[in-house]
Design an enzyme around this catalytic site. Structure first.
Site, PDB file in Angstrom:
ATOM      1  N   GLU A   1      27.373 -21.771  57.851  1.00  0.00           N
ATOM      2  CA  GLU A   1      28.721 -21.336  58.276  1.00  0.00           C
ATOM      3  C   GLU A   1      29.489 -22.498  58.911  1.00  0.00           C
ATOM      4  OE1 GLU A   1      27.045 -17.920  60.387  1.00  0.00           O
ATOM      5  OE2 GLU A   1      28.428 -16.669  59.254  1.00  0.00           O
TER       6      GLU A   1
ATOM      7  N   ALA B   1      21.896 -20.233  63.764  1.00  0.00           N
ATOM      8  CA  ALA B   1      22.075 -19.955  65.187  1.00  0.00           C
ATOM      9  C   ALA B   1      20.680 -19.890  65.787  1.00  0.00           C
ATOM     10  CB  ALA B   1      22.789 -18.627  65.356  1.00  0.00           C
TER      11      ALA B   1
ATOM     12  N   GLU C   1      20.791 -14.112  57.001  1.00  0.00           N
ATOM     13  CA  GLU C   1      20.947 -13.169  58.119  1.00  0.00           C
ATOM     14  C   GLU C   1      20.399 -11.779  57.823  1.00  0.00           C
ATOM     15  OE1 GLU C   1      23.103 -15.504  57.382  1.00  0.00           O
ATOM     16  OE2 GLU C   1      24.144 -16.250  59.160  1.00  0.00           O
TER      17      GLU C   1
ATOM     18  N   GLY D   1      24.125 -19.744  60.582  1.00  0.00           N
ATOM     19  CA  GLY D   1      25.206 -20.404  61.326  1.00  0.00           C
ATOM     20  C   GLY D   1      25.368 -21.868  60.929  1.00  0.00           C
TER      21      GLY D   1
HETATM   22  N1  DAK Z   1      16.556 -20.872  65.823  1.00  0.00           N
HETATM   23  C1  DAK Z   1      15.654 -21.324  66.736  1.00  0.00           C
HETATM   24  N2  DAK Z   1      14.617 -22.127  66.434  1.00  0.00           N
HETATM   25  C2  DAK Z   1      14.472 -22.497  65.150  1.00  0.00           C
HETATM   26  C3  DAK Z   1      15.381 -22.077  64.132  1.00  0.00           C
HETATM   27  C4  DAK Z   1      16.468 -21.226  64.519  1.00  0.00           C
HETATM   28  N3  DAK Z   1      17.412 -20.800  63.674  1.00  0.00           N
HETATM   29  N4  DAK Z   1      14.982 -22.595  62.951  1.00  0.00           N
HETATM   30  C5  DAK Z   1      13.863 -23.335  63.229  1.00  0.00           C
HETATM   31  N5  DAK Z   1      13.557 -23.275  64.550  1.00  0.00           N
HETATM   32  C6  DAK Z   1      12.458 -23.909  65.252  1.00  0.00           C
HETATM   33  C7  DAK Z   1      11.129 -23.216  64.942  1.00  0.00           C
HETATM   34  O1  DAK Z   1      10.975 -22.087  65.782  1.00  0.00           O
HETATM   35  C8  DAK Z   1      10.136 -24.307  65.257  1.00  0.00           C
HETATM   36  O2  DAK Z   1       9.999 -24.382  66.662  1.00  0.00           O
HETATM   37  P1  DAK Z   1       8.534 -24.472  67.360  1.00  0.00           P
HETATM   38  O3  DAK Z   1       7.817 -23.270  66.894  1.00  0.00           O
HETATM   39  O4  DAK Z   1       7.945 -25.757  66.815  1.00  0.00           O
HETATM   40  O5  DAK Z   1       8.822 -24.501  68.828  1.00  0.00           O
HETATM   41  C9  DAK Z   1      10.857 -25.574  64.804  1.00  0.00           C
HETATM   42  O6  DAK Z   1      12.249 -25.225  64.761  1.00  0.00           O
HETATM   43  C10 DAK Z   1      10.429 -26.037  63.436  1.00  0.00           C
HETATM   44  O7  DAK Z   1      10.547 -24.958  62.544  1.00  0.00           O
HETATM   45  P2  DAK Z   1       9.378 -24.507  61.547  1.00  0.00           P
HETATM   46  O8  DAK Z   1       8.041 -24.834  62.126  1.00  0.00           O
HETATM   47  O9  DAK Z   1       9.640 -23.088  61.180  1.00  0.00           O
HETATM   48  O10 DAK Z   1       9.637 -25.484  60.314  1.00  0.00           O
HETATM   49  P3  DAK Z   1       9.294 -25.196  58.791  1.00  0.00           P
HETATM   50  O11 DAK Z   1       9.505 -26.479  58.069  1.00  0.00           O
HETATM   51  O12 DAK Z   1       7.960 -24.528  58.657  1.00  0.00           O
HETATM   52  O13 DAK Z   1      10.399 -24.143  58.301  1.00  0.00           O
HETATM   53  C11 DAK Z   1      12.638 -23.242  58.151  1.00  0.00           C
HETATM   54  C12 DAK Z   1      11.757 -24.525  58.274  1.00  0.00           C
HETATM   55  C13 DAK Z   1      14.103 -23.691  58.272  1.00  0.00           C
HETATM   56  C14 DAK Z   1      12.442 -22.635  56.752  1.00  0.00           C
HETATM   57  C15 DAK Z   1      12.223 -22.239  59.236  1.00  0.00           C
HETATM   58  O14 DAK Z   1      12.240 -22.909  60.500  1.00  0.00           O
HETATM   59  C16 DAK Z   1      13.156 -21.067  59.312  1.00  0.00           C
HETATM   60  O15 DAK Z   1      13.065 -20.146  58.503  1.00  0.00           O
HETATM   61  N6  DAK Z   1      14.018 -21.065  60.318  1.00  0.00           N
HETATM   62  C17 DAK Z   1      14.916 -19.992  60.583  1.00  0.00           C
HETATM   63  C18 DAK Z   1      16.049 -19.980  59.580  1.00  0.00           C
HETATM   64  C19 DAK Z   1      16.973 -18.857  59.884  1.00  0.00           C
HETATM   65  O16 DAK Z   1      16.647 -17.708  59.619  1.00  0.00           O
HETATM   66  N7  DAK Z   1      18.042 -19.196  60.563  1.00  0.00           N
HETATM   67  C20 DAK Z   1      18.884 -18.244  61.224  1.00  0.00           C
HETATM   68  C21 DAK Z   1      19.840 -17.675  60.246  1.00  0.00           C
HETATM   69  S1  DAK Z   1      20.663 -16.365  61.027  1.00  0.00           S
HETATM   70  C22 DAK Z   1      25.702 -14.498  66.173  1.00  0.00           C
HETATM   71  C23 DAK Z   1      26.462 -15.075  65.182  1.00  0.00           C
HETATM   72  C24 DAK Z   1      25.854 -15.678  64.141  1.00  0.00           C
HETATM   73  C25 DAK Z   1      24.496 -15.694  64.048  1.00  0.00           C
HETATM   74  C26 DAK Z   1      23.750 -15.110  65.032  1.00  0.00           C
HETATM   75  C27 DAK Z   1      24.324 -14.518  66.101  1.00  0.00           C
HETATM   76  N8  DAK Z   1      26.309 -13.875  67.301  1.00  0.00           N
HETATM   77  C28 DAK Z   1      27.713 -13.913  67.424  1.00  0.00           C
HETATM   78  C29 DAK Z   1      25.536 -13.361  68.331  1.00  0.00           C
HETATM   79  C30 DAK Z   1      23.898 -16.362  62.944  1.00  0.00           C
HETATM   80  C31 DAK Z   1      22.636 -16.125  62.670  1.00  0.00           C
HETATM   81  C32 DAK Z   1      21.907 -17.063  61.859  1.00  0.00           C
HETATM   82  O17 DAK Z   1      22.169 -18.231  61.789  1.00  0.00           O
END
Ligand code: DAK
Length: 258
Positions: free
Chosen positions: A115, A66, A135, A112
């Site tokens: 998911e 997400a 998460e 997400g």
């Molecule tokens: N959201 C927003 N932007 C993201 C992103 C994400 N999930 N994942 C990556 N990006 C963006 C980065 O911010 C970066 O943007 P800029 O800084 O260049 O503007 C760009 O994508 C490239 O990412 P990286 O520079 O970080 O690339 P790397 O190769 O170094 O790393 C990575 C790749 C996938 C390991 C890293 O980007 C990362 O750790 N990303 C986050 C992964 C993550 O934690 N995902 C979220 C999981 S939690 C909800 C229901 C469900 C959820 C939430 C709310 N509600 C009902 C309210 C679910 C939550 C989740 O999904």
């Protein structure tokens, strides 16, 4: 209809849906969730579509979760409301889609993103895929069905381990756990999905939609999967596909399902 974050292509009755936010690693913001939900609804109404393949744009990510930037400031009530809305609008809609959806997991499928892949009816991963539910490392729990669908696919113990440790796993480990159906080289990913889709589309679409309802019923609270199977089995007898399938068998020819 055109979308800001989705690309669509229909070929040979297979609809390829590509989530197209490569700069954000295809993270699911609310607009993308709404657009995907519309795409699924329209695909079900489109007689030219028999199978759907869902993937992410670029070679790095299926969906990296997400959009963290969007949900960072939510309150308890906003979190609950958005989780419920997301479940209904997209994740349940994908799972309950009357046409099979294959996730082509072409890179990071996190939070997400995993998911969403788990809501699909099956998953094919490329060997560069990384999957996980990180998460708890962000102080939340999976909110789009991950705590339910991951145990359904890999069992409770392994699901607990993956959720509590927030670790990512590769395609081969995902295959050994039953999280994905196949692990293939990146250049073979779409071909493998199309190969499965082609096998599916030669069969009866109405029977497949009944099978989807029956299989899903096992995992729905208050529903009896066996009862649903009996009901859906009966429903098949009223379809043109049943008449065509049985006639073709008796006439020793290949069924031609319309
Ligand atoms: N959201 C927003 N932007 C993201 C992103 C994400 N999930 N994942 C990556 N990006 C963006 C980065 O911010 C970066 O943007 P800029 O800084 O260049 O503007 C760009 O994508 C490239 O990412 P990286 O520079 O970080 O690339 P790397 O190769 O170094 O790393 C990575 C790749 C996938 C390991 C890293 O980007 C990362 O750790 N990303 C986050 C992964 C993550 O934690 N995902 C979220 C999981 S939690 C909800 C229901 C469900 C959820 C939430 C709310 N509600 C009902 C309210 C679910 C939550 C989740 O999904």
């Amino acid at each position: 209809m055109s979308y800001n974050n989705i690309l669509l292509e229909v070929h040979d009755q297979i609809l390829t849906v590509t989530i197209n936010r490569p700069k954000q690693l295809n993270a699911l913001n609310t607009e993308t969730i709404s657009e995907l939900s519309l795409v699924i609804k329209e695909a079900q109404e489109n007689a030219d579509v028999k199978v759907i393949v869902l993937t992410g744009s670029g070679d790095k990510a299926f969906v990296a979760g997400a959009d963290i930037k969007e949900f960072a400031g939510f309150t308890i009530d906003q979190g609950k409301a958005l989780s419920a809305e997301g479940h209904n609008k997209l994740f349940n809609a994908v799972e309950e889609c009357s046409k099979p959806i294959i996730a082509a997991v072409n890179g990071f499928a996190l939070g997400g993103g995993l998911e969403l892949a788990m809501s699909c009816h099956m998953r094919v991963a490329s060997t560069n895929a990384k999957m996980g539910l990180p998460e708890v490392s962000l102080g939340v729990i999976p909110g789009y069905g991950g705590t339910q669908r991951l145990p359904q696919l890999v069992g409770k113990g392994k699901a607990n381990e993956l959720i509590f440790t927030a670790q990512m796993i590769g395609a081969d480990e995902a295959l050994s756990l039953g999280l994905v159906n196949y692990s293939v080289a990146p250049e073979e990913l779409m071909d493998k999905c199309f190969e499965i889709a082609k096998k599916i589309k030669n069969n009866s679409s109405s029977a497949i939609s009944c099978a989807i309802k029956a299989v899903n019923a096992q995992f729905k609270e208050g529903e009896d999967g066996f009862e649903e199977e009996i009901k859906q089995f009966g429903n098949c007898f009223a379809t043109d596909d049943f008449k065509e399938g049985t006639s073709a068998f008796m006439e020793r020819r290949k069924a031609d399902f319309k």
